[in-house]
Design an enzyme around this catalytic site. Structure first.
Site, PDB file in Angstrom:
ATOM      1  CG  ASP A   1      -0.757  -5.456  -0.089  1.00 24.27           C
ATOM      2  OD1 ASP A   1      -0.351  -4.376   0.369  1.00 24.27           O
ATOM      3  OD2 ASP A   1      -1.864  -5.581  -0.660  1.00 24.27           O
TER       4      ASP A   1
ATOM      5  N   GLY B   1       0.834  -1.206   0.000  1.00 28.15           N
ATOM      6  CA  GLY B   1       0.000   0.000   0.000  1.00 28.15           C
ATOM      7  C   GLY B   1       0.864   1.250   0.000  1.00 28.15           C
ATOM      8  CG  PHE B   2       0.269   6.099   0.451  1.00 30.82           C
ATOM      9  CD1 PHE B   2       1.361   6.750  -0.091  1.00 30.82           C
ATOM     10  CD2 PHE B   2      -0.450   6.710   1.466  1.00 30.82           C
ATOM     11  CE1 PHE B   2       1.746   8.003   0.387  1.00 30.82           C
ATOM     12  CE2 PHE B   2      -0.075   7.955   1.938  1.00 30.82           C
ATOM     13  CZ  PHE B   2       1.035   8.594   1.403  1.00 30.82           C
ATOM     14  CB  ILE B   3       1.452   4.160   4.843  1.00 32.33           C
ATOM     15  CG1 ILE B   3       0.544   5.394   4.671  1.00 32.33           C
ATOM     16  CG2 ILE B   3       2.382   4.356   6.053  1.00 32.33           C
ATOM     17  CD1 ILE B   3      -0.429   5.637   5.804  1.00 32.33           C
TER      18      ILE B   3
ATOM     19  CG  LEU C   1       0.853  -0.009   7.922  1.00 26.76           C
ATOM     20  CD1 LEU C   1       1.554  -0.486   9.172  1.00 26.76           C
ATOM     21  CD2 LEU C   1       1.873   0.550   6.940  1.00 26.76           C
TER      22      LEU C   1
ATOM     23  CB  THR D   1     -10.955  -5.916   5.277  1.00 25.70           C
ATOM     24  OG1 THR D   1     -11.664  -6.331   4.133  1.00 25.70           O
ATOM     25  CG2 THR D   1      -9.467  -5.887   4.991  1.00 25.70           C
TER      26      THR D   1
ATOM     27  CE1 TYR E   1     -10.573   2.466   8.113  1.00 20.23           C
ATOM     28  CE2 TYR E   1     -10.679   4.777   8.743  1.00 20.23           C
ATOM     29  CZ  TYR E   1      -9.941   3.663   8.410  1.00 20.23           C
ATOM     30  OH  TYR E   1      -8.576   3.734   8.375  1.00 20.23           O
TER      31      TYR E   1
ATOM     32  CE  LYS F   1      -7.506   0.716  11.507  1.00 20.19           C
ATOM     33  NZ  LYS F   1      -6.634  -0.293  10.841  1.00 20.19           N
TER      34      LYS F   1
END
Ligand code: UDP
Length: 324
Positions: free
Chosen positions: A31, A10-12, A76, A95, A149, A153
């Site tokens: 991933d 992913g991005f981060i 992540l 997820t 969301y 989390k």
């Protein structure tokens, strides 16, 4: 160290993988490429210190092996992006909750420390800015998908803290505030890559609502530095930390800055929230972090200004689209 990064394409995650390799660690990425992209890790594949598995974290056999082989886990992998959340709430809830449960269970089996990437969405629509880690959470009703969301989390955080308290598993929780930088995609809603892509393509900049809502954007390089510092700080174990920038900017001001830095003549258009997302969509007016806890234990401070980040993102978008 041998570090496992879930969501490492992913991005981060891909920026984190790069930084860990540069510091001479071994890195394994898992991933499923649901929102991550293979292109993000492609430049790392040549390194003998880098390994990857294109697999979901709910594959218990694979996760068990990877957890047993590593010394530290950055978790992540998650479904993120407001647009994705509103569009696919079942996917988001499953997820985030099942994935984190699987990671913590495997980590606990081999007693591997875990850093869980959480989010500023945890604070919901609270107006008590700046947000401190122990502040109350203010959420809307369950009929508004956005809040699933934040809730998913929060369950992840509860679970991680429960493993720490009850089973003595070393865990760190990092609440990331609007992280931005090259490689981030606007496909799932994130505002900065969207504005940058629109400005570069000379397409209308889509400001949702009145544009007076504000955020503190943090460059991914600063976020990665904070993640690395936390992992080597024993005092961080069992604690929750905000990671976020100090420069508060309204979304309309952001649009103007992107236009000016990209030298773009694109126009700004205002789109009502219910058209952009769904009927009854709730946004937060201000989102500002209090990062004194992170600073106290690690000395961290953000270094990259928003303008510098925007420069980098504009250059990256031009490179990707071959736009001069
Ligand atoms: N936003 C916008 N135009 C877009 C995408 C997002 O004006 O094309 C707004 C969004 O409504 C929110 C802010 O920009 O107020 C930040 O959105 P993002 O999804 O990046 O992150 P959030 O802070 O909402 O999690």
């Amino acid at each position: 160290m041998h570090v496992l990064i879930t969501g490492g394409a992913g991005f981060i995650g891909s920026h984190l993988a790069e930084a860990l390799l540069a510091a001479d660690h071994r890195v394994t990425v898992i991933d499923d490429l649901s929102t991550g992209r293979f292109a993000n890790i492609e430049p790392l594949v040549a390194s003998p210190q880098f390994h990857f598995a294109i697999e979901t974290i709910t594959n218990e056999t694979v996760l068990d092996r990877l957890a047993s082989e590593c010394d530290f886990i950055y978790h992540l992998a998650a479904a993120v992006g407001v647009e994705l959340i509103v569009r696919s709430p079942v996917h988001v809830i499953q997820t985030n909750i099942l994935g984190t449960e699987a990671v913590l269970r495997a980590a606990n089996r081999y007693r591997r420390p875990v850093l869980l990437a959480s989010t500023s969405e945890i604070y919901g629509k609270s107006e008590q800015v700046p947000f401190k880690e122990d502040d109350d959470r203010v959420l809307g009703p369950t009929t508004r998908s956005r809040w699933c969301y934040s809730t998913s989390k929060a369950v992840d955080e509860f679970l991680a803290l429960a493993y720490h308290k009850e089973r003595g598993l070393p865990v760190i929780i990092a609440r990331l505030f609007n992280t931005v930088g090259p490689r981030q995609t606007g496909q799932y809603g994130m505002v900065v890559p969207r504005f940058v892509a629109q400005a570069v393509a000379q397409e209308p900049i889509t400001v949702y609502g009145d544009g007076q809502q504000s955020r503190c954007f943090t460059d991914v390089e600063d976020v990665v530095r904070a993640l690395l510092l936390l992992a080597k700080t024993p005092a961080a174990m069992g604690n929750v930390f905000n990671i976020g920038g100090i420069e508060e900017v309204t979304i309309l001001e952001l649009a103007r800055r992107v236009l000016s830095l990209a030298d773009s003549t694109a126009e700004v258009v205002f789109i009502p929230y219910e058209k952009a997302y769904e009927e009854g969509f709730e946004d937060m007016r201000r989102r500002v972090p209090d990062t004194s806890r992170l600073r106290a234990v690690t000395g961290w401070q953000p270094r990259v200004s928003l303008d510098e980040t925007l420069h980098r993102m504009i250059a990256y978008a031009r490179e990707q689209t071959n736009t001069p």
